[in-house]
Design a protein around this motif. Structure first.
Motif, PDB file in Angstrom:
ATOM      1  N   GLU A   1     -18.410 -13.181  16.420  1.00  0.00           N
ATOM      2  CA  GLU A   1     -17.350 -13.185  17.426  1.00  0.00           C
ATOM      3  C   GLU A   1     -17.115 -11.801  18.010  1.00  0.00           C
ATOM      4  O   GLU A   1     -17.039 -11.641  19.232  1.00  0.00           O
ATOM      5  CB  GLU A   1     -16.055 -13.719  16.809  1.00  0.00           C
ATOM      6  CG  GLU A   1     -14.900 -13.777  17.798  1.00  0.00           C
ATOM      7  CD  GLU A   1     -13.638 -14.357  17.193  1.00  0.00           C
ATOM      8  OE1 GLU A   1     -12.548 -14.110  17.769  1.00  0.00           O
ATOM      9  OE2 GLU A   1     -13.720 -15.054  16.166  1.00  0.00           O
ATOM     10  N   GLU A   2     -17.014 -10.782  17.172  1.00  0.00           N
ATOM     11  CA  GLU A   2     -16.720  -9.435  17.677  1.00  0.00           C
ATOM     12  C   GLU A   2     -17.856  -8.918  18.547  1.00  0.00           C
ATOM     13  O   GLU A   2     -17.630  -8.327  19.605  1.00  0.00           O
ATOM     14  CB  GLU A   2     -16.475  -8.494  16.503  1.00  0.00           C
ATOM     15  CG  GLU A   2     -16.080  -7.082  16.928  1.00  0.00           C
ATOM     16  CD  GLU A   2     -15.752  -6.189  15.746  1.00  0.00           C
ATOM     17  OE1 GLU A   2     -15.574  -4.976  15.959  1.00  0.00           O
ATOM     18  OE2 GLU A   2     -15.682  -6.703  14.602  1.00  0.00           O
ATOM     19  N   ARG A   3     -19.079  -9.146  18.104  1.00  0.00           N
ATOM     20  CA  ARG A   3     -20.255  -8.697  18.860  1.00  0.00           C
ATOM     21  C   ARG A   3     -20.311  -9.387  20.220  1.00  0.00           C
ATOM     22  O   ARG A   3     -20.557  -8.753  21.253  1.00  0.00           O
ATOM     23  CB  ARG A   3     -21.500  -9.014  18.036  1.00  0.00           C
ATOM     24  CG  ARG A   3     -22.826  -8.562  18.631  1.00  0.00           C
ATOM     25  CD  ARG A   3     -23.880  -8.583  17.537  1.00  0.00           C
ATOM     26  NE  ARG A   3     -25.211  -8.439  18.076  1.00  0.00           N
ATOM     27  CZ  ARG A   3     -26.068  -9.451  18.240  1.00  0.00           C
ATOM     28  NH1 ARG A   3     -25.699 -10.678  17.901  1.00  0.00           N
ATOM     29  NH2 ARG A   3     -27.263  -9.235  18.725  1.00  0.00           N
ATOM     30  N   THR A   4     -20.071 -10.686  20.237  1.00  0.00           N
ATOM     31  CA  THR A   4     -20.094 -11.440  21.495  1.00  0.00           C
ATOM     32  C   THR A   4     -18.958 -11.012  22.399  1.00  0.00           C
ATOM     33  O   THR A   4     -19.143 -10.855  23.613  1.00  0.00           O
ATOM     34  CB  THR A   4     -20.018 -12.950  21.216  1.00  0.00           C
ATOM     35  OG1 THR A   4     -21.072 -13.333  20.326  1.00  0.00           O
ATOM     36  CG2 THR A   4     -20.132 -13.745  22.512  1.00  0.00           C
ATOM     37  N   ARG A   5     -17.777 -10.814  21.825  1.00  0.00           N
ATOM     38  CA  ARG A   5     -16.634 -10.392  22.633  1.00  0.00           C
ATOM     39  C   ARG A   5     -16.920  -9.071  23.333  1.00  0.00           C
ATOM     40  O   ARG A   5     -16.596  -8.886  24.504  1.00  0.00           O
ATOM     41  CB  ARG A   5     -15.388 -10.264  21.747  1.00  0.00           C
ATOM     42  CG  ARG A   5     -14.163  -9.706  22.457  1.00  0.00           C
ATOM     43  CD  ARG A   5     -13.654 -10.633  23.536  1.00  0.00           C
ATOM     44  NE  ARG A   5     -13.243 -11.904  22.975  1.00  0.00           N
ATOM     45  CZ  ARG A   5     -13.075 -13.014  23.699  1.00  0.00           C
ATOM     46  NH1 ARG A   5     -13.293 -12.999  25.007  1.00  0.00           N
ATOM     47  NH2 ARG A   5     -12.705 -14.140  23.132  1.00  0.00           N
ATOM     48  N   GLY A   6     -17.546  -8.144  22.624  1.00  0.00           N
ATOM     49  CA  GLY A   6     -17.901  -6.869  23.243  1.00  0.00           C
ATOM     50  C   GLY A   6     -18.835  -7.050  24.420  1.00  0.00           C
ATOM     51  O   GLY A   6     -18.706  -6.374  25.445  1.00  0.00           O
TER      52      GLY A   6
ATOM     53  N   GLU B   1     -18.276  -6.186  28.430  1.00  0.00           N
ATOM     54  CA  GLU B   1     -19.220  -5.334  29.178  1.00  0.00           C
ATOM     55  C   GLU B   1     -19.671  -6.020  30.466  1.00  0.00           C
ATOM     56  O   GLU B   1     -19.814  -5.379  31.513  1.00  0.00           O
ATOM     57  CB  GLU B   1     -20.440  -5.010  28.314  1.00  0.00           C
ATOM     58  CG  GLU B   1     -20.180  -3.996  27.222  1.00  0.00           C
ATOM     59  CD  GLU B   1     -19.865  -2.610  27.775  1.00  0.00           C
ATOM     60  OE1 GLU B   1     -20.267  -2.300  28.921  1.00  0.00           O
ATOM     61  OE2 GLU B   1     -19.204  -1.847  27.053  1.00  0.00           O
ATOM     62  N   ILE B   2     -19.902  -7.327  30.406  1.00  0.00           N
ATOM     63  CA  ILE B   2     -20.318  -8.069  31.598  1.00  0.00           C
ATOM     64  C   ILE B   2     -19.209  -8.056  32.640  1.00  0.00           C
ATOM     65  O   ILE B   2     -19.456  -7.829  33.838  1.00  0.00           O
ATOM     66  CB  ILE B   2     -20.714  -9.506  31.221  1.00  0.00           C
ATOM     67  CG1 ILE B   2     -22.001  -9.489  30.389  1.00  0.00           C
ATOM     68  CG2 ILE B   2     -20.896 -10.373  32.466  1.00  0.00           C
ATOM     69  CD1 ILE B   2     -22.307 -10.795  29.694  1.00  0.00           C
ATOM     70  N   ALA B   3     -17.966  -8.291  32.208  1.00  0.00           N
ATOM     71  CA  ALA B   3     -16.833  -8.264  33.138  1.00  0.00           C
ATOM     72  C   ALA B   3     -16.690  -6.888  33.783  1.00  0.00           C
ATOM     73  O   ALA B   3     -16.465  -6.779  35.001  1.00  0.00           O
ATOM     74  CB  ALA B   3     -15.549  -8.642  32.399  1.00  0.00           C
ATOM     75  N   MET B   4     -16.824  -5.836  32.999  1.00  0.00           N
ATOM     76  CA  MET B   4     -16.669  -4.481  33.541  1.00  0.00           C
ATOM     77  C   MET B   4     -17.838  -4.100  34.445  1.00  0.00           C
ATOM     78  O   MET B   4     -17.651  -3.402  35.442  1.00  0.00           O
ATOM     79  CB  MET B   4     -16.512  -3.483  32.393  1.00  0.00           C
ATOM     80  CG  MET B   4     -15.194  -3.634  31.655  1.00  0.00           C
ATOM     81  SD  MET B   4     -14.876  -2.309  30.458  1.00  0.00           S
ATOM     82  CE  MET B   4     -16.160  -2.625  29.246  1.00  0.00           C
ATOM     83  N   ALA B   5     -19.046  -4.550  34.105  1.00  0.00           N
ATOM     84  CA  ALA B   5     -20.202  -4.262  34.960  1.00  0.00           C
ATOM     85  C   ALA B   5     -20.035  -4.914  36.323  1.00  0.00           C
ATOM     86  O   ALA B   5     -20.303  -4.300  37.365  1.00  0.00           O
ATOM     87  CB  ALA B   5     -21.487  -4.742  34.286  1.00  0.00           C
TER      88      ALA B   5
ATOM     89  N   TYR C   1     -19.828 -15.434  30.110  1.00  0.00           N
ATOM     90  CA  TYR C   1     -20.732 -16.041  29.137  1.00  0.00           C
ATOM     91  C   TYR C   1     -22.009 -16.565  29.784  1.00  0.00           C
ATOM     92  O   TYR C   1     -23.091 -16.508  29.183  1.00  0.00           O
ATOM     93  CB  TYR C   1     -20.004 -17.171  28.407  1.00  0.00           C
ATOM     94  CG  TYR C   1     -20.873 -17.993  27.493  1.00  0.00           C
ATOM     95  CD1 TYR C   1     -21.530 -17.408  26.411  1.00  0.00           C
ATOM     96  CD2 TYR C   1     -21.039 -19.358  27.713  1.00  0.00           C
ATOM     97  CE1 TYR C   1     -22.324 -18.171  25.566  1.00  0.00           C
ATOM     98  CE2 TYR C   1     -21.833 -20.127  26.870  1.00  0.00           C
ATOM     99  CZ  TYR C   1     -22.473 -19.525  25.807  1.00  0.00           C
ATOM    100  OH  TYR C   1     -23.272 -20.272  24.974  1.00  0.00           O
ATOM    101  N   SER C   2     -21.928 -17.079  31.006  1.00  0.00           N
ATOM    102  CA  SER C   2     -23.129 -17.634  31.635  1.00  0.00           C
ATOM    103  C   SER C   2     -24.155 -16.538  31.915  1.00  0.00           C
ATOM    104  O   SER C   2     -25.360 -16.791  31.908  1.00  0.00           O
ATOM    105  CB  SER C   2     -22.780 -18.406  32.913  1.00  0.00           C
ATOM    106  OG  SER C   2     -22.102 -17.601  33.842  1.00  0.00           O
TER     107      SER C   2
END
Length: 363
Positions: A136-141, A145-149, A267-268
């Motif tokens: 969970e923590e790894r995926t959340r990170g 990152e995707i949102a910020m990119a 996530y996609s």
């Protein structure tokens, strides 16, 4: 307006159009509104990535000489619907009793009664399973990152909805929950917008107003409709469509300079990077946490800001095509990717149901 702009960009007029491709909106209605009488029409609708499929279908129709100029066009008032309604499990918006859910459909019978209503809930099931398998923590990170990119790319795009709204990690974590494990920052925008692209054969394309972008490889497929029937909750059919499109184009991952990946949710993007082979299954988090997809990264992804930060009307696939074309033509100003000669575009439709993959290039 989008159709008119695309034709003008190509140095054509609506009288040149004899092939029309639309999704959800009937070709009958669109042709009538625009004022054309096409000799070939295609209303294929397999979700928001339908427009990538339309490119494949238009290429086939042009080769068969069913038409000479193909127009793929879409417009949608996702934010300002005239009849606001509810959204079903397949992502369809219903506004009145005449457009009520069909009680015979599987989603209405087997998912909506259990609360699986709308795309966020369906995608959340898949993402929750992914977190269980990969941490969970790894995926959340990675989602952060995707949102910020995406937001970083939007800062470089004056037309992006979120152009003036930067995102820090603290902003991501402060955004409200929508449906676990998605925060609002994990979910796409809801906007009004339109987009269109024009295709024609090589002999005519070379004489038009802009340098052509070539369709090098295409593939499409779908393996389920509703999320409960997804064969593997953490594997997209893009595993197959990506492989076929790249093989048809004769390219490897090292040849891809740029990618447009359908991002209804953070996530996609994560799932698409793995399915398309840019990283191994389960290793998407490591890939994006290395800032590989952000400005300056080794694989620029969704350089217009994507559905997360540029625009998302409900069906986003046409905007992937537009940005890929502009990047390949070096028309993107501050966000332009250096030496961009190959772009991979992957559209997703339904609840991770369909994928349509293209490889576009400058030669």
């Amino acid at each position: 307006e989008a159709a008119s702009n695309a034709l003008e960009d190509a140095g054509l007029s609506k009288s040149d159009v004899d092939g029309l491709f639309t999704a959800r909106l009937s070709p009958l209605s669109v042709a009538e509104y625009i004022g054309i009488e096409p000799a070939y029409s295609d209303g294929t609708w397999i979700g928001g990535g339908s427009f990538e499929s339309h490119v494949r279908h238009a290429a086939a129709a042009l080769r068969a000489r069913y038409c000479d100029v193909a127009l793929i066009t879409h417009g949608q008032a996702g934010r300002n619907q005239r009849l606001p309604g509810w959204q079903d499990a397949a992502g369809l918006v219903h506004g009145n009793v005449l457009d009520s859910p069909d009680p015979n459909q599987p989603s209405t019978q087997y998912e909506i009664p259990h609360g699986i209503v709308g795309a966020p809930a369906g995608y959340a099931l898949s993402c929750a399973r992914y977190m269980h398998e990969n941490g969970e923590e790894r995926t959340r990170g990675a989602l952060a990152e995707i949102a910020m990119a995406s937001r970083a790319w939007a800062q470089l795009n004056p037309k992006a909805w979120m152009h003036d709204r930067p995102m820090r990690l603290s902003d991501y974590h402060a955004s409200p929950w929508i449906v676990w494990p998605f925060r609002r920052a994990d979910c796409c925008l809801v906007t009004d917008a339109g987009g269109a692209v024009v295709l024609t054969r090589e002999d005519r394309a070379r004489d038009l107003a802009k340098e052509p972008v070539w369709v090098l490889g295409t593939a499409e497929g779908h393996d389920h409709g509703i999320i409960s029937q997804m064969p593997d909750l953490t594997a997209l059919i893009a595993e197959r469509t990506g492989r076929r499109a790249m093989a048809e184009a004769g390219v490897t991952h090292d040849d891809i300079d740029h990618a447009m990946l359908y991002d209804a949710f953070t996530y996609s993007v994560l799932l698409s990077l793995e399915a398309l082979g840019f990283c191994a299954r389960g290793e998407g988090a490591d890939f994006v946490n290395a800032e590989a997809i952000a400005p300056g990264g080794r694989l620029p992804v969704n350089t217009d800001g994507g559905g997360l930060s540029h625009t998302h009307t409900g069906m986003h696939g046409v905007f992937l095509l537009i940005e890929a074309t502009r990047q390949l033509r070096s028309e993107c100003g501050e966000r332009q990717v250096d030496n961009c000669h190959r772009s991979l575009v992957n559209g997703i439709g339904g609840i991770l149901s369909s994928c349509s993959t293209l490889v576009l290039g400058t030669d």
